[in-house]
Design an enzyme around this catalytic site. Structure first.
Site, short mmCIF file in Angstrom:
data_model
loop_
_atom_site.label_atom_id
_atom_site.label_comp_id
_atom_site.label_asym_id
_atom_site.label_seq_id
_atom_site.Cartn_x
_atom_site.Cartn_y
_atom_site.Cartn_z
N SER A 45 0.80 -1.23 0.00
CA SER A 45 0.00 0.00 0.00
C SER A 45 0.83 1.28 0.00
O SER A 45 0.42 2.27 -0.60
CB SER A 45 -0.99 0.00 1.17
N HIS A 101 1.64 5.07 4.21
CA HIS A 101 0.74 5.65 3.21
C HIS A 101 1.11 7.09 2.91
O HIS A 101 1.19 7.50 1.75
CB HIS A 101 -0.70 5.59 3.69
#
Length: 194
Positions: free
Chosen positions: A90, A148
Site C-alpha cells: 500500500s 501511506h
C-alpha cells in the site's frame, strides 16, 4: 518458513534485518483480501502511471516507493515507540495513486462498489492524505498511515520534481557505466558488449 517470512517479509525497525524487508515487505500481504485490494488499486492506476512515466521508470519508482514508504514507517515507529510489523504494497501503491492524482487532478474516480458516486482525483488525494494524517496523529492502528503518507508524498514529489531531477539526468551515469563495461570487456573484466 514462518520465521523466515516474518524476518524478511515484514518491516519493523526493531527487527534484526532492517534493509531487505524495506523492499521485500512490499511483496508480502496478510491475507488474500489484502492482496486483492492492493492489486485492484494498482491495476486501476497502472495504465495511467505507465503512460506518464513509461514501463522502466514506473518499475524504478514503484520499487523505490516501497523502500521510501517503509523508511517513513520506520521513522514514525521509532518516534512513537510502536514497533508492530508492517507488510503490504500500500505504501508503494499510494505513490502510484498520488502521482496519477497529482498529474491528472480533474480525472473522475469512483469507489468500486459505489460507481454512482464520482469525485475528482485531486479531491480523492486530499481526502486520503487527510485520513492518513488523522490516523497517524491519533494513533490509529488499522493501517500503516505513516507508510501511506510517505508513499503519497513521494509520488507527489516525484511527478512534480523527481522526474526532471533524477530520470532526465541519468544519461551521464548510464553513459559512464556503459563505457566502463565496454572498456573492461576487452581486458577480461567479465562484462559483455551489446
Amino acid at each position: 518458513m514462518r520465521r523466515f517470512m516474518f524476518t524478511y517479509f515484514t518491516s519493523n525497525p526493531s527487527s534484526r534485518a532492517l534493509c531487505s524487508p524495506m523492499l521485500l515487505s512490499t511483496f508480502s500481504h496478510f491475507s488474500l483480501f489484502h492482496m486483492a485490494a492492493n492489486m485492484y488499486v494498482l491495476w486501476s492506476f497502472s495504465s495511467s502511471i505507465v503512460s506518464l512515466l513509461g514501463c522502466e521508470q514506473f518499475i524504478a519508482v514503484y520499487l523505490s516507493a516501497g523502500v521510501i514508504s517503509t523508511f517513513v514507517s520506520y521513522v514514525a515507529k521509532m518516534a512513537t515507540g510502536r514497533f508492530e510489523p508492517s507488510l503490504g504494497a500500500s505504501g508503494a501503491i499510494m505513490t502510484v495513486l498520488a502521482a496519477v492524482c497529482t498529474k491528472m487532478p480533474e480525472a473522475k474516480l469512483a469507489i468500486i462498489l459505489l460507481p454512482m458516486f464520482t469525485f475528482t482525483a485531486g479531491s480523492a488525494l486530499k481526502a486520503i492524505i487527510a485520513f492518513d494524517t488523522a490516523g497517524l496523529v491519533l494513533g490509529w492502528r488499522l493501517f500503516d498511515h505513516a507508510a501511506h503518507l510517505g508513499g503519497a508524498l513521494f509520488g507527489m514529489w516525484y511527478v512534480t520534481y523527481g522526474h526532471e531531477l533524477i530520470w532526465k539526468n541519468r544519461e551521464p551515469l548510464v553513459k559512464a557505466w556503459h563505457e566502463m563495461r565496454t572498456k573492461n570487456t576487452g581486458k577480461g573484466g567479465g562484462g559483455r558488449s551489446n
